[in-house]
Design a protein around this motif. Structure first.
Motif, short mmCIF file in Angstrom:
data_model
loop_
_atom_site.label_atom_id
_atom_site.label_comp_id
_atom_site.label_asym_id
_atom_site.label_seq_id
_atom_site.Cartn_x
_atom_site.Cartn_y
_atom_site.Cartn_z
N SER A 138 5.90 -9.76 6.60
CA SER A 138 4.96 -10.15 6.71
C SER A 138 3.59 -10.38 5.26
CB SER A 138 4.79 -10.34 7.79
OG SER A 138 3.24 -9.11 8.04
N ARG A 139 3.96 -10.07 4.50
CA ARG A 139 3.40 -9.43 3.48
C ARG A 139 3.19 -10.81 2.61
NH1 ARG A 139 8.36 -6.73 1.85
NH2 ARG A 139 8.88 -7.87 -0.09
N GLU A 140 2.43 -11.08 1.36
CA GLU A 140 2.33 -12.40 0.81
C GLU A 140 3.30 -12.33 -0.37
OE1 GLU A 140 0.01 -15.50 1.53
OE2 GLU A 140 -0.32 -14.18 3.14
N PRO A 141 3.95 -13.23 -1.00
CA PRO A 141 4.64 -13.01 -1.70
C PRO A 141 4.68 -12.46 -2.72
CG PRO A 141 4.41 -15.73 -1.39
CD PRO A 141 3.42 -14.64 -0.69
N ASP A 142 2.73 -12.10 -3.79
CA ASP A 142 2.63 -11.28 -4.76
C ASP A 142 2.48 -10.33 -3.99
OD1 ASP A 142 2.80 -14.16 -6.03
OD2 ASP A 142 0.91 -14.49 -5.29
N ASP A 143 2.14 -9.40 -2.77
CA ASP A 143 2.16 -8.16 -2.85
C ASP A 143 2.87 -7.46 -3.04
OD1 ASP A 143 -0.23 -9.22 -1.40
OD2 ASP A 143 -0.59 -9.43 0.84
N SER A 144 2.54 -5.89 -3.03
CA SER A 144 3.78 -5.24 -3.58
C SER A 144 4.54 -4.72 -2.05
CB SER A 144 3.25 -3.62 -4.81
OG SER A 144 4.18 -3.12 -4.50
N ARG A 145 5.81 -4.87 -2.33
CA ARG A 145 6.49 -4.01 -1.26
C ARG A 145 5.43 -2.54 -0.95
NH1 ARG A 145 11.48 -4.97 1.04
NH2 ARG A 145 11.80 -6.91 -0.57
N PHE A 146 5.01 -1.56 -1.77
CA PHE A 146 4.57 -0.66 -1.62
C PHE A 146 3.29 -0.57 -2.14
CE2 PHE A 146 9.10 0.62 -1.47
CZ PHE A 146 9.45 0.80 0.19
N ARG A 147 2.59 0.58 -1.86
CA ARG A 147 1.14 1.05 -2.18
C ARG A 147 1.01 1.60 -1.97
NH1 ARG A 147 -3.44 -2.57 1.32
NH2 ARG A 147 -2.86 -1.74 3.83
N THR A 148 -0.51 2.34 -2.65
CA THR A 148 -0.57 3.79 -2.49
C THR A 148 -2.41 3.58 -1.49
OG1 THR A 148 0.19 5.00 -4.30
CG2 THR A 148 -1.53 5.98 -3.32
N THR A 149 -1.75 4.11 -0.24
CA THR A 149 -3.02 3.58 0.39
C THR A 149 -4.35 4.76 0.04
OG1 THR A 149 -2.37 5.22 2.15
CG2 THR A 149 -2.07 2.45 2.16
N ASP A 150 -3.86 6.53 0.51
CA ASP A 150 -5.25 6.86 -0.32
C ASP A 150 -4.31 7.88 -1.35
OD1 ASP A 150 -7.17 7.15 1.90
OD2 ASP A 150 -4.59 6.51 2.76
N LEU A 151 -5.23 8.50 -2.41
CA LEU A 151 -4.49 9.87 -3.17
C LEU A 151 -6.03 10.49 -3.47
CD1 LEU A 151 -2.88 11.42 -4.74
CD2 LEU A 151 -3.16 9.76 -6.60
N ALA A 152 -5.74 11.25 -2.10
CA ALA A 152 -7.53 12.01 -2.80
C ALA A 152 -7.90 13.76 -2.87
CB ALA A 152 -8.60 11.16 -1.17
N PHE A 153 -8.20 14.22 -3.69
CA PHE A 153 -8.84 15.63 -3.65
C PHE A 153 -10.36 15.89 -2.87
CE2 PHE A 153 -5.46 14.15 -6.44
CZ PHE A 153 -4.42 15.09 -6.00
N THR A 154 -10.14 16.63 -2.47
CA THR A 154 -11.86 17.16 -1.44
C THR A 154 -11.98 18.97 -1.73
OG1 THR A 154 -11.59 15.57 0.13
CG2 THR A 154 -12.93 17.76 0.35
N ARG A 155 -12.92 19.11 -1.84
CA ARG A 155 -13.06 20.48 -2.84
C ARG A 155 -14.54 20.74 -1.40
NH1 ARG A 155 -12.52 24.94 -6.99
NH2 ARG A 155 -14.32 26.67 -5.97
N ASN A 156 -14.99 21.90 -1.04
CA ASN A 156 -16.13 22.49 -0.58
C ASN A 156 -16.97 22.93 -1.60
OD1 ASN A 156 -18.56 24.74 1.20
ND2 ASN A 156 -17.86 22.58 2.91
N ILE A 157 -18.37 22.57 -2.17
CA ILE A 157 -19.65 22.93 -2.59
C ILE A 157 -20.38 23.81 -2.08
CG2 ILE A 157 -18.76 21.76 -4.45
CD1 ILE A 157 -20.81 19.37 -4.33
#
Length: 334
Positions: A138-157
Motif C-alpha cells: 500500500s505504499r505511495e507511488p513515489d515511495d521506495s519498495r525497500f528502505r533502511t530503517t536502522d543503521l546504528a553503531f553503539t559503544r559504551n564510553i
C-alpha cells in the motif's frame, strides 16, 4: 461526523528472533540486561513490564535455529525477521464520507523487516544494528519498495554511558521509542505526525540511581540519507529523562515518569504534518499541507503505571511552530 475503525492485527511475529552476548543481572532473577540505554527504555516501559517485569524480559538465549547466529574472531551476527500484516474495517456516516471519502475495508502485508544485530572487534567493544524493511503493497507511488530503517553503531564510553552513531530513533516520544510490535495499543496515536520515525545523528545515554532513572540526548541531521548537502539539511536536538519513583515486587508495582524536549529546524523552511487515524490502511485524516516555518519546539510528558495485571500508559505532546506567516501555530496530541 462518525467513523468507526475496526482493526485486526493478522500477524506480527518475529520469524527469527535471536539475542546473544547476554548480560545477566542477579537483581532481576537472571533476566537479560539490555545492551543500550534505548533498549533499557523499551524494557522499562509500561508495555514491556505490564503484569510482570521479570517475565517480560527474556532469560537466556532464544532462537529457532543455530544458523541465525554467527560468532567469528572479529564480529558476531544475529539474524532476525519480523513480518506484520493487518486488516481494517470501517463504518462511516454521510458526514464522514463527505469529508474524507468512502474508505474501503482492506488488508495489507504491512511490513517485512530483516534485522542484523551483533558486536564488532576482538574485544566486542562496538555493537551494531541494521534493519531493512519492505514497505508493503500500500505504499505511495513515489515511495521506495525497500528502505533502511536502522543503521546504528553503539559503544559504551565508561561513566558517560552508551554512544550511538547512525540512523536510529530520536530520544523523545515513549510510544515511538517502544518497538513497533510491542506498543500498548493496536496502533500508535495520531500525534505520531509530530515526531519522525528515525533520524540520522549521534546520541548519548545512560542510567542512574540503580537503573531507576535514565537520561539521553541527541543531535540529528538527515543529510546522509537525503539528496541535500550537510549545510542544507535541518538540525534536530533532543533530550529525555525518565524515572521510576515506584518499583516494587520485581516490577509488579511501578510508576514511570518521563520528560523529553525537542528542537527542530524546518526542512527547506517549511513543515508538513500528516497522519492517518489509528488504522494503517486509511488515508491521512490529519494533513496540514505544507506551510512556511523556521523551527519547532516540542515537549513530551510521559506517565505509566503497573499494578499487577492492570497497566495504564499516557503521553502528551505539544509542539510550538515558529512561523510568523501562519501565526505561530501550536499542535497538541495525547
Amino acid at each position: 461526523m462518525r467513523i468507526a475503525a475496526y482493526s485486526a492485527l493478522i500477524f506480527a511475529f518475529p520469524v527469527l528472533a535471536v539475542l546473544s552476548d547476554e548480560k545477566v543481572s542477579p537483581d532481576l532473577g537472571g533476566a537479560r540486561l539490555p545492551e543500550t540505554v534505548d533498549e533499557r527504555a523499551e524494557d522499562m516501559s509500561v508495555a514491556s513490564v505490564a503484569g510482570s517485569f521479570k517475565s517480560a524480559l527474556p532469560s537466556g538465549k532464544r532462537g529457532l535455529t543455530d544458523w541465525t547466529r554467527y560468532e567469528g574472531p572479529v564480529m558476531t551476527l544475529n539474524l532476525g525477521l519480523l513480518i506484520i500484516g493487518d486488516y481494517n474495517m470501517f463504518d462511516q456516516d454521510s458526514s464522514s464520507i463527505v469529508q474524507v471519502g468512502e474508505i474501503d475495508d482492506e488488508s495489507e502485508l504491512r511490513a517485512g523487516r530483516l534485522m542484523f544485530r551483533g558486536r564488532l572487534g576482538k574485544g566486542r567493544a562496538w555493537s551494531y544494528f541494521y534493519a531493512g524493511e519492505y514497505n508493503g503493497l500500500s505504499r505511495e507511488p513515489d515511495d521506495s519498495r525497500f528502505r533502511t530503517t536502522d543503521l546504528a553503531f553503539t559503544r559504551n564510553i565508561g561513566s558517560l554511558g552508551d554512544l550511538t552513531i547512525g540512523k536510529t530513533k530520536e530520544t523523545i516520544h515513549l510510544a515511538r521509542i517502544m518497538p513497533g510490535d510491542g506498543v500498548l495499543l493496536m496502533e500508535r496515536a495520531t500525534m505520531d505526525a509530530l515526531i519522525p520515525s528515525r533520524g540520522t545523528g549521534v546520541k548519548l545515554g545512560n542510567h542512574a540511581l540503580d537503573r531507576r532513572m535514565t537520561w539521553s540526548v541527541g543531535w540529528f541531521n538527515d543529510w546522509l540519507f537525503t539528496d541535500e548537502n550537510f549545510d542544507e539539511s535541518d538540525n534536530i536536538f533532543t533530550g529525555r529523562v525518565t524515572g521510576l519513583p515506584v518499583f516494587a515486587d520485581n516490577g509488579q508495582q511501578l510508576i514511570h515518569l518521563g520528560l523529553a524536549l525537542r528542537y527542530a529546524e524546518a526542512e527547506d523552511d517549511s513543515f508538513h504534518f500528516r497522519e492517518p487515524p489509528e488504522a494503517n490502511t486509511a488515508p491521512n485524516f490529519l494533513d496540514t499541507g505544507e506551510f512556511p516555518a523556521k523551527s519547532s519546539e516540542t515537549i513530551s510528558l510521559e506517565f505509566g503505571t503497573v499494578h499487577n495485571s492492570l497497566s495504564f500508559q499516557a503521553e502528551y505532546l505539544t509542539t510550538q511552530i515558529n512561523s510568523r506567516e501562519v501565526g505561530d501555530p501550536r499542535f497538541n496530541g495525547w
